[in-house]
Structure formats: C-alpha cells, structure tokens
Design a protein around this motif. Structure first.
Motif, PDB file in Angstrom:
ATOM      1  N   GLN A  73       1.344   8.459  -5.093  1.00 44.38           N
ATOM      2  CA  GLN A  73       2.709   9.376  -5.090  1.00 44.38           C
ATOM      3  C   GLN A  73       1.531  10.899  -4.164  1.00 44.38           C
ATOM      4  N   THR A  76       0.430   9.742  -0.683  1.00 42.32           N
ATOM      5  CA  THR A  76       1.711  10.023   0.377  1.00 42.32           C
ATOM      6  C   THR A  76       1.983  11.511   0.641  1.00 42.32           C
ATOM      7  N   ILE A  83       4.266   5.395   1.468  1.00 42.85           N
ATOM      8  CA  ILE A  83       3.828   4.808   0.233  1.00 42.85           C
ATOM      9  C   ILE A  83       3.564   3.408   0.167  1.00 42.85           C
ATOM     10  N   ASP A 301       7.820   8.601   2.052  1.00 46.38           N
ATOM     11  CA  ASP A 301       7.945   8.219   0.943  1.00 46.38           C
ATOM     12  C   ASP A 301       9.343   7.466   0.458  1.00 46.38           C
ATOM     13  N   GLU A 303       9.870   3.640   1.675  1.00 45.82           N
ATOM     14  CA  GLU A 303       9.467   2.533   1.741  1.00 45.82           C
ATOM     15  C   GLU A 303       9.164   1.783   3.250  1.00 45.82           C
TER      16      GLU A 303
END
Length: 462
Positions: A73, A76, A83, A301, A303
């Motif tokens: 995280q 990212t 992510i 973030d 997916e």
C-alpha cells in the motif's frame, strides 16, 4: 510555511496530487552521523558468521511477508504502482531473501585454485560500507536486490532513496530492525546531491551502487572513480523487442503488451523499441494496438487496474514532449498520445508507428507507457536496428528458428537476451547492462561477489 524540494524531500500521491509527506533533507552533520553508524555497524557485522547473516535474511523475508500489505500500500500510494503489481514486488523481494539465505553461504565459501597441493585458496571478504543511490520505480525490489547480497557478504548498506518514496525507505529500515540486523548494517539517509558527494568522498564509504538515469550514473560514477571507489551502475535502456516473420503472433503480442506496459511502462529493462520484420509487421501492429487499447487505466488501489498514474508529474511532461517530438519527426500516432485530464498523473497506453532510427522515440529511453514500432526489411536488418542504440540492458527475440535465436543472442549488444518471452529479473541469474546502460552485475553469485574483496590466501609458499 511553504515547503519546497529545495528544503524537503516531498512525496506526492500521483493518483490525486495530494502531498503525502515532506521530509527535511539531511544536514552535513546528519550525513556524517549516518556514515559513522554504517562504519561501526560494518565492523561488527563483518565478524558475524555467514550462517547468522543468512538467518537474518530469513527473518527479513518473514518480516516482509508479515507486513507485506502495508509495504504494498505504501508503494502504491507513493509512486502509483497498481496494487496487484505492488504485492507481487513484495512477494518477489521476500523470495529473494530466502534464495540468498539458502544458496548464498556456499557462494562465499573458500574457492580452491590450481596451485599444487592446494596451498592457495580464494577467499571473498567484505569491502566495507556501501552507499546505494536508488530510484522510485521499484522502491522495494531495487533496494533489496542490491542490499541482500551486499549484506550477506558482510558489508553494511547505506541507502539514499528517491525523494518521492521516503515512506518506503522508512518502512524498509523498520523491517531490517525487526529482522534483527545489527544497528548500522542497513541505514537510510535522506541526502541531497551534495550529501551524496560528501558520502562518496568520505573514507568510510568503500563502494557505491547506483540505479537511475544516465546523467545521475555518469555524475556519481565520476565522483566514485575520482575517489577510487568500486562502483556498479544500472542506468536503464531502450530495449529492443524483435519480432520475426515466423514468430508465434499470439505469444508475441501478449508478451509485447505485458513487457511494455507493466509498472505503467516505468521499467528499466522494459521493451521499448518494437522492431518487427516486414512480413508480419501489419498484423503485429494491428493486434498490438488493439490489445494495448484494452488495458484498464485507473486508480492504482483498484485490483482490476493494470495502468496506474506515472510516478512523477515532471516525467509525464517529459514523456509527452518525446511523443510530440517523434510525431513532428514523421511518426504516426496509433493510440493515445495525450495527457489524461484531471488531478492524477495519468498518461494512456500510447503506440507510435512508422518510427525510424533518427527519431526521438528510437534514440531515447521512453520511461512511461509509450511503445515505438519500427519495421525491419529482414531479420538481419532487425538485428542491426536493435544494436543501433547507445543503450544495452536487455533484448527480446521472437522467432521459431532456434538456431537463428541463438545467433541473435550472440550478436545482440546487451546484458540479457530473452527468446520468446519478455524481460525480467530473477535472483538466480545476473542482471545488468553494457554501453550507457551501465556496468557491473546484480543478483546471482555475480551480484554477491561484486562487493567482495577477492583475497588470495597462500600457505607454505617457500
């Protein structure tokens, strides 16, 4: 008070433009303190048995896995890596620790020689504190692939990380502490260019490793040379991706898109110049453009995102200027080619066709989601075009002819050749380049031995 890059290392979320942190640059005194700690840490660490160093690496891999989501995280948030790709970077780095912990000690064992009676052996001793100047595009992996073998060899490692990923640097330092590394064995200093020069010229620094631009590598390499310090440079490239007429088109297109656009195109060893033999060029180009157009760009973030924002706003401007220059020079815009509007630092998947050797996109590194397609008359012309570059990091060849592929590998001027697959780095094999892509190697036993004093030990020579 207004903070500026002149006084602080500023981290900005490239997906939103939000400032995440502003860390003051290290003073001359703070750099000196970091050097003193790295030196004292080295003098203790070098006495630590290799087996214990390997155990620390196992603990580091475990710490990475425990806090893997936090690290992913952070990556990212600070540089915009999607992510899913950030998590893969963490997993790969943890695996690197395991691999060197298992295989590295044997690589440091005394090596016999051909001297009669076994009266001479080669020992590999540590050099001392190593200064590492690292980039932002793989803020964990590129640190780890150098730090892990450097530390296993008994050196200490002092990191100067890119100013936009200070959160990653701070978390890394915490993980090394959690893994039980002695104080000073792994350190982080938020140094300016002047601080880097201070460190290079300090007698406590034994060697320097740099991953970054040609300009940065040339400047730091010159200072290291003047100070008579060992230096390893990895400086990026304009890697060719050759597709010959007999290539498996489905496989070639899939590899080309993945190889160009992973990490939003911000990969040193990514395919950048697509050199396609005339007989297959039209079909390859059509399918490549269609596949690139399908890549999802969005919030990093999410997916399902494959293309995130570019890490730095200034580099998006630079990339767009390269695209515009290439179009003025006569190339054809096949996809993308304009900045995505909004607060985020997005640039779409872009494809330039009819690129010729005198054009900007052929001659310069494109560090972002832009592909340049050049048509070759035949296989030998493709090889000549591939070598027509000041860079030499890696190259890809797609062909069904194994003998021809082997011949190309022998004649390509680069550090790594990938046949029917796109470029990657792996702990088990050496990574590095030639020409302006740098010199020296990382990973495998080559990376472990780069920062060792190769010492010959004679016995009973009378």
């Amino acid at each position: 008070m207004t903070l500026s890059p002149a006084s602080h290392a500023i981290s900005v979320n490239p997906a939103s433009g939000e400032t995440l942190s502003a860390i003051p640059w290290a003073s001359q005194q703070e750099v000196d303190a970091a050097l003193a700690l790295a030196d004292s840490g080295y003098r203790l660490w070098r006495q630590t048995p290799v087996a214990e160093r390997a155990q620390r690496l196992r603990e580091l891999g475990a710490a990475l896995r425990r806090r893997g989501e936090e690290m992913a995280q952070t990556i990212t948030r600070e540089m915009g890596k999607p992510i899913v790709q950030a998590r893969a970077e963490v997993a790969k780095s943890a695996g690197l620790c395991d691999w060197y912990a298992e295989h590295g000690p044997a690589m440091l064992a005394p090596e016999p020689t051909l001297v009669e009676g076994g009266n001479a052996v080669i020992e590999r001793r540590p050099l001392g504190p190593v200064l590492a100047v690292m980039p932002w595009n793989f803020p964990l992996w590129q640190v780890m692939r150098g730090a892990v073998p450097i530390l296993l060899a008994g050196n200490s490692y002092l990191l100067k990380h890119a100013p936009n990923v200070t959160g990653c640097a701070a978390l890394l330092a915490t993980l090394f502490t959690e893994a039980g590394f002695l104080p000073g064995t792994f350190g982080w200093v938020n140094a300016t260019n002047e601080g880097v020069s201070q460190a290079i010229n300090d007698p406590r620094i034994a060697a320097v490793t740099v991953t970054g631009s040609v300009r940065a590598g040339a400047a730091i390499g010159a200072q290291a040379g003047a100070a008579l310090k060992k230096c390893v440079l990895e400086l990026g490239g304009a890697d060719p991706f050759i597709v010959l007429n007999d290539a498996d088109l489905d496989m070639a297109v899939k590899a080309a898109v993945a190889g160009r656009y992973q990490n939003t195109g911000q990969v040193c060893a990514a395919a950048k110049r697509f050199i396609v033999e005339a007989g297959i060029a039209e079909r390859f180009t059509e399918r490549f453009v269609a596949a690139a157009a399908e890549l999802k760009q969005g919030a990093p973030d999410d997916e399902s995102t494959f293309l995130g924002p570019m890490a730095r706003f200034d580099l998006r401007d630079e990339l767009h200027a390269q695209v515009e220059a290439t179009l003025r020079e006569g190339a054809t815009l096949l996809l993308g080619g304009s900045k995505t509007p909004g607060a985020g630092n997005y640039y779409p998947a872009t494809v330039l066709g009819n690129v010729t050797p005198e054009m900007t996109a052929f001659r310069q590194e494109l560090f972002g989601p832009v592909a340049a397609i050049t048509v070759a008359k035949d296989a030998q012309h493709a090889l000549a075009l591939a070598n027509d570059s000041e860079f030499g990091l890696s190259a890809t060849v797609f062909t069904a002819d194994e003998a021809l592929a082997a011949d190309f590998a022998a004649r390509l001027e680069c550090g790594g050749v990938f046949i029917n697959g796109y470029s990657a780095s792996d702990a088990r094999v050496a990574f590095g380049g030639v020409k302006k892509s740098g010199f020296g190697r990382e990973l495998s036993h080559f990376g472990l031995h780069e920062f060792c004093n190769v010492q010959t030990v004679w016995k009973n020579r009378v």
